[in-house]
Write a protein that holds these residues in place. Structure first.
Motif, PDB file in Angstrom:
ATOM      1  N   THR A  57       0.767  -1.516  -0.160  1.00 19.34           N
ATOM      2  CA  THR A  57       0.207  -0.069   0.494  1.00 19.34           C
ATOM      3  C   THR A  57       0.904   1.532   0.014  1.00 19.34           C
ATOM      4  O   THR A  57       2.230   1.451   1.050  1.00 19.34           O
ATOM      5  CB  THR A  57      -0.352   0.025   1.506  1.00 19.34           C
ATOM      6  N   ASP A  58       0.444   1.984  -1.136  1.00 16.52           N
ATOM      7  CA  ASP A  58       1.339   3.457  -1.575  1.00 16.52           C
ATOM      8  C   ASP A  58       0.039   4.628  -1.033  1.00 16.52           C
ATOM      9  O   ASP A  58      -0.161   4.628  -1.867  1.00 16.52           O
ATOM     10  CB  ASP A  58       2.374   3.978  -2.619  1.00 16.52           C
ATOM     11  N   ILE A  59       0.789   5.082  -0.052  1.00 12.48           N
ATOM     12  CA  ILE A  59      -0.348   6.395   0.048  1.00 12.48           C
ATOM     13  C   ILE A  59       0.513   7.316   1.253  1.00 12.48           C
ATOM     14  O   ILE A  59       1.729   7.482   1.205  1.00 12.48           O
ATOM     15  CB  ILE A  59      -1.587   6.234   1.390  1.00 12.48           C
ATOM     16  N   VAL A  60       0.066   9.041  -0.620  1.00 15.28           N
ATOM     17  CA  VAL A  60       0.958  10.484  -0.253  1.00 15.28           C
ATOM     18  C   VAL A  60      -0.140  10.890   0.599  1.00 15.28           C
ATOM     19  O   VAL A  60      -1.309  10.931   0.323  1.00 15.28           O
ATOM     20  CB  VAL A  60       1.216  11.023  -1.418  1.00 15.28           C
ATOM     21  N   LEU A  61       0.325  11.364   1.785  1.00 17.04           N
ATOM     22  CA  LEU A  61      -0.565  12.753   2.905  1.00 17.04           C
ATOM     23  C   LEU A  61       0.061  14.014   2.024  1.00 17.04           C
ATOM     24  O   LEU A  61       1.269  14.050   2.723  1.00 17.04           O
ATOM     25  CB  LEU A  61      -0.883  12.867   3.587  1.00 17.04           C
ATOM     26  N   ALA A  62      -0.843  14.768   2.329  1.00 16.99           N
ATOM     27  CA  ALA A  62      -0.040  16.754   1.640  1.00 16.99           C
ATOM     28  C   ALA A  62      -0.829  16.832   3.355  1.00 16.99           C
ATOM     29  O   ALA A  62      -2.120  16.940   4.076  1.00 16.99           O
ATOM     30  CB  ALA A  62      -1.324  17.148   0.761  1.00 16.99           C
ATOM     31  N   VAL A  63       0.490  17.258   4.002  1.00 14.26           N
ATOM     32  CA  VAL A  63       0.825  17.946   5.265  1.00 14.26           C
ATOM     33  C   VAL A  63       0.151  19.136   5.336  1.00 14.26           C
ATOM     34  O   VAL A  63       1.335  20.210   5.019  1.00 14.26           O
ATOM     35  CB  VAL A  63       1.800  17.427   6.565  1.00 14.26           C
ATOM     36  N   ARG A  64      -0.329  20.210   6.222  1.00 11.67           N
ATOM     37  CA  ARG A  64      -0.844  21.635   5.707  1.00 11.67           C
ATOM     38  C   ARG A  64      -0.448  21.982   7.654  1.00 11.67           C
ATOM     39  O   ARG A  64       0.009  21.345   8.405  1.00 11.67           O
ATOM     40  CB  ARG A  64      -1.952  21.883   6.023  1.00 11.67           C
ATOM     41  N   GLY A  65       1.214  22.598   8.013  1.00  7.79           N
ATOM     42  CA  GLY A  65       1.513  23.050   8.764  1.00  7.79           C
ATOM     43  C   GLY A  65       3.703  22.220   9.209  1.00  7.79           C
ATOM     44  O   GLY A  65       3.655  21.793   8.462  1.00  7.79           O
ATOM     45  N   ASP A  85       3.796   2.186   2.770  1.00 12.80           N
ATOM     46  CA  ASP A  85       5.056   3.399   2.319  1.00 12.80           C
ATOM     47  C   ASP A  85       4.235   4.393   2.178  1.00 12.80           C
ATOM     48  O   ASP A  85       3.596   5.231   1.648  1.00 12.80           O
ATOM     49  CB  ASP A  85       5.126   3.081   0.870  1.00 12.80           C
ATOM     50  N   MET A  86       4.077   5.045   3.833  1.00 13.18           N
ATOM     51  CA  MET A  86       3.539   6.487   3.879  1.00 13.18           C
ATOM     52  C   MET A  86       4.103   7.612   3.221  1.00 13.18           C
ATOM     53  O   MET A  86       5.267   8.433   4.354  1.00 13.18           O
ATOM     54  CB  MET A  86       2.961   6.659   5.320  1.00 13.18           C
ATOM     55  N   THR A  87       3.906   8.224   2.537  1.00  7.09           N
ATOM     56  CA  THR A  87       4.552   9.733   2.110  1.00  7.09           C
ATOM     57  C   THR A  87       4.385  11.010   2.874  1.00  7.09           C
ATOM     58  O   THR A  87       2.538  10.898   2.823  1.00  7.09           O
ATOM     59  CB  THR A  87       4.389   9.884   0.468  1.00  7.09           C
ATOM     60  N   PHE A  88       4.632  11.710   3.252  1.00  8.12           N
ATOM     61  CA  PHE A  88       4.103  13.258   4.624  1.00  8.12           C
ATOM     62  C   PHE A  88       4.894  14.536   3.177  1.00  8.12           C
ATOM     63  O   PHE A  88       5.794  13.961   3.975  1.00  8.12           O
ATOM     64  CB  PHE A  88       4.329  12.333   5.758  1.00  8.12           C
ATOM     65  N   ALA A  89       3.900  14.735   3.362  1.00  7.37           N
ATOM     66  CA  ALA A  89       4.095  15.926   2.186  1.00  7.37           C
ATOM     67  C   ALA A  89       4.124  17.401   2.287  1.00  7.37           C
ATOM     68  O   ALA A  89       2.661  17.085   2.666  1.00  7.37           O
ATOM     69  CB  ALA A  89       4.464  15.345   0.157  1.00  7.37           C
TER      70      ALA A  89
END
Length: 267
Positions: free
Chosen positions: A44-52, A96-100
């Protein structure tokens, strides 16, 4: 091992948590599932857009993954201002968690499916540099030959295998297949992959390592001939010189590794 149903349930749970998290302003699937070609064993590959504060969100999610999903281990792969945190969950499920940062939330390749949020236009990831790969090929061949002469069998095997990996990458680049992590190796034609079998080291002995190095050099120079004949014509005689030197038997006390071993005092 995990089932597809368990994997999909965890993915849905992660996306639901992302939508409920005020610091997450975007989510996307990447990898094979993003384009509908995932199979029973796909991770599982997930990208999350992070504010702050990205680190605060990253650490909070990490604690949740350990507490709620039973994560066993994780490690990080930094990519620009983003962090890919790779988790191992029970049942050998890789996540695989991408925090961007939200300014870096967007596709860099074709395997992307936005779940929510607004992706940004980003430059695609570049392919491996062909010239660097060629440089690594002759570098590794040189050091494989030296290791054989020093009788450092395991180190020689390491370098020979690395040359084979670069040969596969070069072929994938030339034919337009995915080049990273040998993901396009299964797409290469049989007349190219069959000779690769001869490059496998079958025993940690000088004659076998010499044979495998020679086979590997033949495969990689044949590949280079397709894209840079002039360079190949310069490298072939140098490779021949290298192999001839490797085939020479060391003189007594030379290349045996004895010089690097501590000697016991004589009585």
């Amino acid at each position: 091992m995990f089932t597809a149903e368990e994997r999909d349930s965890i993915r849905d749970r992660l996306l639901a948590k992302a939508e409920a998290d005020e610091t997450i302003v975007g989510a996307a699937l990447t990898g094979s599932h993003a384009v509908g070609v995932g199979d029973r064993w796909s991770d599982t590959d997930i990208v999350l857009a992070v504010r702050g504060d990205l680190n605060a969100t990253l650490n909070r999610w990490t604690r949740w993954l350990y507490d709620e999903l039973g994560a066993q281990h994780h490690w990080d792969l930094p990519v620009g201002a983003s962090t890919i945190r790779v988790f191992l969950l029970p049942g050998w499920l890789e996540l695989d968690m991408t925090f961007a940062p939200e300014t870096e939330f967007g596709p860099r390749g074709p395997q992307w499916r936005t779940i929510f949020g607004r992706p940004q236009p980003l430059e695609p990831f570049t392919d491996p540099d062909r010239n660097t790969l060629v440089g690594l090929v002759w570098h590794h061949a040189l050091h494989a030959g030296i290791c054989i002469r020093r009788r450092r069998w395991w180190q020689a095997e390491h370098w020979i295998s690395a040359i084979r990996d670069h040969a596969i990458t070069l072929a994938c680049l030339r034919l337009g297949h995915p080049a990273a992590y040998a993901k396009g190796a299964h797409l290469l034609p049989d007349d190219l992959t069959a000779p690769l079998e001869t490059t496998l080291v079958r025993a940690l002995a000088r004659p076998e390592l010499h044979r495998a190095l020679s086979a590997t050099i033949t495969v990689v120079t044949d590949e280079l001939e397709h894209t840079d004949p002039a360079l190949t014509s310069r490298l072939r005689p140098m490779f021949a010189e290298l192999l001839a030197g490797v085939s020479e038997q060391p003189s007594p006390g030379q290349g045996t590794g004895e010089e690097s071993r501590p000697r016991r005092p004589r009585d």
